[in-house]
Design an enzyme around this catalytic site. Structure first.
Site, PDB file in Angstrom:
ATOM      1  N   HIS A 156       0.865  -1.067   0.004  1.00 62.03           N
ATOM      2  CA  HIS A 156      -0.008  -0.015  -0.015  1.00 62.03           C
ATOM      3  C   HIS A 156       0.832   1.333  -0.055  1.00 62.03           C
ATOM      4  O   HIS A 156       2.029   1.136   0.436  1.00 62.03           O
ATOM      5  CB  HIS A 156      -0.819  -0.026   1.060  1.00 62.03           C
ATOM      6  CG  HIS A 156      -2.065  -0.938   1.129  1.00 62.03           C
ATOM      7  ND1 HIS A 156      -3.090  -0.905   1.843  1.00 62.03           N
ATOM      8  CD2 HIS A 156      -2.187  -1.914   0.038  1.00 62.03           C
ATOM      9  CE1 HIS A 156      -3.902  -1.858   1.728  1.00 62.03           C
ATOM     10  NE2 HIS A 156      -3.674  -2.621   0.661  1.00 62.03           N
ATOM     11  N   GLU A 188       1.074   3.721   1.991  1.00 64.51           N
ATOM     12  CA  GLU A 188       1.677   4.153   3.266  1.00 64.51           C
ATOM     13  C   GLU A 188       2.963   3.112   3.819  1.00 64.51           C
ATOM     14  O   GLU A 188       3.763   3.669   3.986  1.00 64.51           O
ATOM     15  CB  GLU A 188       0.635   3.730   4.270  1.00 64.51           C
ATOM     16  CG  GLU A 188      -0.582   4.594   4.415  1.00 64.51           C
ATOM     17  CD  GLU A 188      -1.712   4.015   3.657  1.00 64.51           C
ATOM     18  OE1 GLU A 188      -1.350   3.357   2.773  1.00 64.51           O
ATOM     19  OE2 GLU A 188      -2.867   4.295   3.853  1.00 64.51           O
ATOM     20  N   CYS A 217      -5.963   2.023   5.861  1.00 65.42           N
ATOM     21  CA  CYS A 217      -6.863   0.971   6.137  1.00 65.42           C
ATOM     22  C   CYS A 217      -6.625   0.175   7.476  1.00 65.42           C
ATOM     23  O   CYS A 217      -5.678   0.406   8.144  1.00 65.42           O
ATOM     24  CB  CYS A 217      -6.688  -0.097   5.054  1.00 65.42           C
ATOM     25  SG  CYS A 217      -5.208  -0.805   5.060  1.00 65.42           S
ATOM     26  N   CYS A 268      -2.751  -0.642   7.428  1.00 66.54           N
ATOM     27  CA  CYS A 268      -1.661   0.325   7.511  1.00 66.54           C
ATOM     28  C   CYS A 268      -1.744   1.441   8.712  1.00 66.54           C
ATOM     29  O   CYS A 268      -0.695   1.977   9.040  1.00 66.54           O
ATOM     30  CB  CYS A 268      -1.920   1.473   6.318  1.00 66.54           C
ATOM     31  SG  CYS A 268      -1.440   0.573   4.763  1.00 66.54           S
TER      32      CYS A 268
END
Lengths: 326, 326
Positions: free
Chosen positions: A45, A47, A96, A105
């Site tokens: 992701h 992040e 998320c 994350c």
């Protein structure tokens, strides 16, 4: 946030069904440590990628040797030097909270000791949302709604996926003066990006004329990826079956007069020019126009239509502009 | 440096005979305080503008009330809070050392207590150069040659001015599909930028056909600026003298069959389409193409030519790409 948005748009069309997200990390003094965007589905992701890049900026030599997103997650969670303590992270979308193909994350942001989270959009995915509340409870200062409209627009394909409707984008390659015919228009770098899009979509629509004249394969060999199912829009059903696109193992090819088949798919790219543009007008969510930097003689598209530009990206030889159809 | 470059390109064509320069300031911790570019000739240089913006970011409420670049210079030089002590400044071009229409930027950088200066290009202007040596002597750490090729390209018009040769750029407005005719193509924001360019150039070249069909004024009323001298390229010398461009006080209008007149001017914009593009091919240093986000029916340019893209800028409705002619 605008730098995070720009970075995310570079990967638009490559992360479905995940939203493409951009993230930017500042150290506790406000220095930019990293800018990153969502990798492919199941990979990092935004992040995680931004935290990885920030740690590399700060001198970490181990993380880049790790192969999977989960390994990187585990490494960061057990990483107790707290090099990112009191840092800030800008994210175009709320982090998320769910364990999907990758761990959440929000846990990562909390564990690293970030002081501030600056968010654009709120996650509309009920399963993954709640990151903001969780982080506020953990003492992180959360600022929301920064460039919210732009951040919402960025993840339109993801919202279509959430709402269970197909998302259709029309890819078009033009010379600087609008010519679409006469052979290859764009650079290898741009064609590689189109192959990466083909690897991410589940359905590719093309016109019968193009199939007959270009004899394409329509796979994603430049990125070593998959060949999506193909819909050929044509009134005449006879095609020379030695055209390479028909010989790709595991691919379905439909030859039909209309676009009805689209509703059985989710993320659809139409690759075409004038005639397909006219026929698909009411179906298309976005246009993705690749412009080369050459002027050439040839046919140009003759239609009347207004767009709204969403983002313009420049690579070495071409510009790529995403537009919303009106 | 790439952010400073991007900011500078937004003002390309607006600062002649000054080079367009971009500057970015980081505080002592690396946080971005400001990004700025050269204002009009006689107004703030990029360094001064960036320092002004940085002070505003840090809470200064006085500087924005000052009218002239000299007043701002004097204010900063007498400003002893040293808020920019140990900050860093990125500049696409070596800071100037001479007292021209504005006091020298090198003095400003020294006096503010900057720790580091990061430069792209070295100033080729013997009169203004020496900023690096001066600042090194004053104890500033100087790093040179960062993105040097890009920084050198940015100031090509300035180099032409230094070498006493005209610089010619060709401005073209196209719809998204390359159509150039059928009325206004670009947005008010883009047309305002073109008027600002007309205010900065000293000579405007246009085709006779366009004059007859569009009956233009060719001034810079959208920015309250001047109307440059005009060269109309035409074999037929008869024009309806009630066409507004002929009635602008103080303007010279030439009607000629060739471009020879250009050599009497220094900074020249050609506004045209296909025929003028073909005729001027060997004269043009750069092309500046405004692309709208509409598809429309109409005439498109039919020539074969390769460009090198230099920078792509996006405004609300249009993209503007600068190209080097090959």
């Amino acid at each position: 946030m605008s730098l995070a948005l720009k970075e995310a748009w570079k990967r638009q069309g490559l992360t479905y069904p995940n939203p493409v997200v951009g993230a930017l990390i500042l150290d506790k003094h406000g220095k930019i440590l990293s800018i990153a965007a969502t990798q492919a589905a199941g990979k990092e992701h935004a992040e995680l990628k931004a935290i990885e890049e920030a740690l590399i900026t700060l001198g970490d030599t181990h993380i880049s040797s790790l192969q999977t997103a989960s390994q990187k997650h585990a490494y960061i969670l057990s990483y107790h030097d707290r090099q990112l303590k009191d840092a800030s992270i800008y994210v175009t979308l709320e982090p998320c909270t769910h364990h999907g193909k990758t761990p959440p994350c929000s846990l990562l942001i909390k564990n690293c000791g970030f002081k501030t989270l600056i968010c654009g959009s709120i996650d509309p995915n009920q399963e993954a949302s709640g990151g903001i509340i969780q982080l506020e409870k953990a003492g992180v200062t959360v600022i929301t709604d920064i460039l919210k409209a732009d951040c919402d627009t960025l993840m339109t394909p993801f919202k279509a996926w959430q709402e269970n409707r197909p998302f259709v984008f029309f890819k078009l390659a033009l010379s600087a003066n609008g010519v679409y015919d006469g052979g290859t228009i764009t650079s290898l770098e741009s064609r590689t990006l189109v192959h990466a899009m083909r690897d991410n979509i589940d359905f590719l629509v093309i016109g019968g004329e193009t199939v007959r004249s270009d004899r394409p394969t329509l796979d994603s060999r430049l990125v070593g990826g998959k060949a999506p199912d193909v819909l050929i829009i044509s009134r005449h059903k006879e095609f020379d079956r030695s055209i390479p696109l028909f010989s790709v193992a595991g691919r379905k090819v439909f030859i039909e007069e209309n676009f009805d088949r689209i509703k059985n798919y989710r993320f659809i790219m139409i690759e075409g020019t004038q005639s397909l543009m006219k026929l698909s007008d009411s179906l298309v969510d976005w246009y993705c126009i690749f412009n080369s930097s050459s002027y050439k003689k040839g046919k140009t598209i003759q239609i009347d239509k207004n767009f709204t530009p969403l983002q313009c990206i420049q690579n070495k030889h071409n510009t790529i502009t995403w537009y919303k159809g009106i």
